[in-house]
Structure formats: C-alpha cells, structure tokens
Design a protein around this motif. Structure first.
Motif, short mmCIF file in Angstrom:
data_model
loop_
_atom_site.label_atom_id
_atom_site.label_comp_id
_atom_site.label_asym_id
_atom_site.label_seq_id
_atom_site.Cartn_x
_atom_site.Cartn_y
_atom_site.Cartn_z
N ALA A 1 -3.18 34.49 -6.22
CA ALA A 1 -3.82 33.29 -5.67
C ALA A 1 -5.23 33.14 -6.22
O ALA A 1 -5.97 34.12 -6.32
N THR A 2 -5.56 31.92 -6.62
CA THR A 2 -6.88 31.65 -7.21
C THR A 2 -7.08 30.14 -7.31
O THR A 2 -6.20 29.36 -6.99
N GLU A 3 -8.24 29.74 -7.78
CA GLU A 3 -8.54 28.34 -8.08
C GLU A 3 -8.66 28.23 -9.60
O GLU A 3 -9.36 29.03 -10.23
N LEU A 4 -8.01 27.24 -10.18
CA LEU A 4 -8.04 27.00 -11.62
C LEU A 4 -8.35 25.53 -11.88
O LEU A 4 -8.43 24.72 -10.96
N GLU A 5 -8.47 25.23 -13.16
CA GLU A 5 -8.57 23.86 -13.62
C GLU A 5 -7.52 23.65 -14.70
O GLU A 5 -7.15 24.59 -15.40
N PHE A 6 -7.06 22.43 -14.82
CA PHE A 6 -6.35 22.02 -16.03
C PHE A 6 -7.26 20.98 -16.66
O PHE A 6 -7.85 20.15 -15.97
N ALA A 7 -7.42 21.08 -17.98
CA ALA A 7 -8.45 20.25 -18.62
C ALA A 7 -8.04 19.87 -20.03
O ALA A 7 -7.23 20.52 -20.67
N CYS A 8 -8.68 18.81 -20.48
CA CYS A 8 -8.63 18.42 -21.89
C CYS A 8 -9.96 18.83 -22.49
O CYS A 8 -11.02 18.38 -22.05
N ASN A 9 -9.91 19.70 -23.48
CA ASN A 9 -11.13 20.22 -24.09
C ASN A 9 -11.45 19.58 -25.43
O ASN A 9 -12.28 20.09 -26.18
N MET A 10 -10.81 18.45 -25.72
CA MET A 10 -11.22 17.68 -26.90
C MET A 10 -12.69 17.33 -26.72
O MET A 10 -13.13 17.09 -25.59
N PRO A 11 -13.47 17.31 -27.78
CA PRO A 11 -14.90 17.04 -27.64
C PRO A 11 -15.19 15.80 -26.78
O PRO A 11 -14.71 14.71 -27.06
#
Length: 179
Positions: A154-164
């Motif tokens: 169990a944790t907190e995460l992010e999903f992200a777009c790391n394009m500049p």
C-alpha cells in the motif's frame, strides 16, 4: 508492424539514471496481461488523463489499456513525484537527441545522437535494453498501448506524462494502492 511496435515499446520505457535493465520497485513490478485481475482504460488527451485518479489494491495485477486521443506524443508512467522529476530529464535528453519529437518517435533509431543522451559508445542493442523498465509506455497520437503492472505494498503513487512540459501543465494523476 509487430516488430515496429516492439521496438517502440522498448524505447518508450526510459531509464532512471541509477537503475539496471530490470529494475525493481517497492510499489510493484511488471505483470502478465493474461494474469490481470482487471483492465483499466486510460485516455490520454493533450495535457490530461481520464480518469484523473485511480485506486488499486496491493497485490492486484492491472492491465492498463492506454489510448492517446490527443495530437501530441504522451506517456503513461507509474511512479512517485521524485521519480517523475528525474525521468523528465531523460525525456528531455530523448527530445534533444532526436529520438522523439512532440508528436512522435523517431523511426530511424540508428540515426540518433546518443552522445546527447549520455550514451556515447553504447551500441544500439545495449541502449534499448537499458530503456526497458516496464513502468512506462509512450503512445503516439491515435495509437493505443498496454502496460500491465502487479502492485506491491500500500502506498501513494502518481501516473504521469513526462514529455517536456506535460507534467508541469497538469498531466499527472493520483493513484492509491490500498491494502
């Protein structure tokens, strides 16, 4: 076509500086689509994700079907904020090297300037292995990709777009991994 998609998926999973070819994460590991507990569809638009947040369970294997309905190249990357910040540096290097543009991947991988990415002297195959870490896919406009992940504790995460510039423009979502 299948070979092209395989090569694209290898390039799309970019490295974090200190990770080996098969990194491990405390929040999970790549999973098998055939063993997924469920499938979650993710829509990528220009500077947004739909849905904006997700909840999964520790130990759950989720198959993400990621469709880019925008006009720009986008990424779906699982991690923590600090990981995304580091990963953004590598994405910028990929842009600077010519490996990708704002709308797509270079289909002439041999012509890339690997020295701009800190990969001078590496052969193409070694560089591709280094880029495969399983928690990320890049999806060109109008295309669909898949990522399957088995979540850890169990944790907190992010999903992200790391394009500049994309993360900074709000292309990031919250993910809770519940016990």
């Amino acid at each position: 076509m299948r070979r092209h998609l395989f090569a694209l998926s290898l390039v799309c999973s970019l490295p974090f500086a200190a990770q080996a070819a098969s990194p491990s994460y405390d929040f999970g590991q790549p999973g098998e689509a055939a063993k997924a507990d469920r499938t979650v569809e993710i829509k990528l638009g220009d500077m947004f994700f739909e849905p904006e947040s997700l909840e999964v369970k520790a130990g759950e294997t989720v198959r993400f079907v990621v469709k880019n309905e925008g006009s720009l190249l986008h990424e779906f990357n699982l991690g923590r904020a600090a990981m995304h910040a580091e990963h953004q540096k590598h994405m910028q290097q990929m842009m600077d090297s010519g490996a990708m543009s704002s709308t797509g991947m270079s289909h002439d991988m041999q012509g890339m300037d690997h020295s701009k990415m800190g990969h001078a002297g590496m052969n193409h195959g070694d560089m591709m292995k280094m880029h495969h870490d399983g928690n990320s896919v890049l999806v060109e406009p109008g295309k669909t990709a898949e990522l399957t992940w088995t979540f850890g504790a169990a944790t907190e995460l992010e999903f992200a777009c790391n394009m500049p510039g994309h993360y900074q423009s709000g292309m990031v979502g919250k993910m809770k991994v519940a016990p």
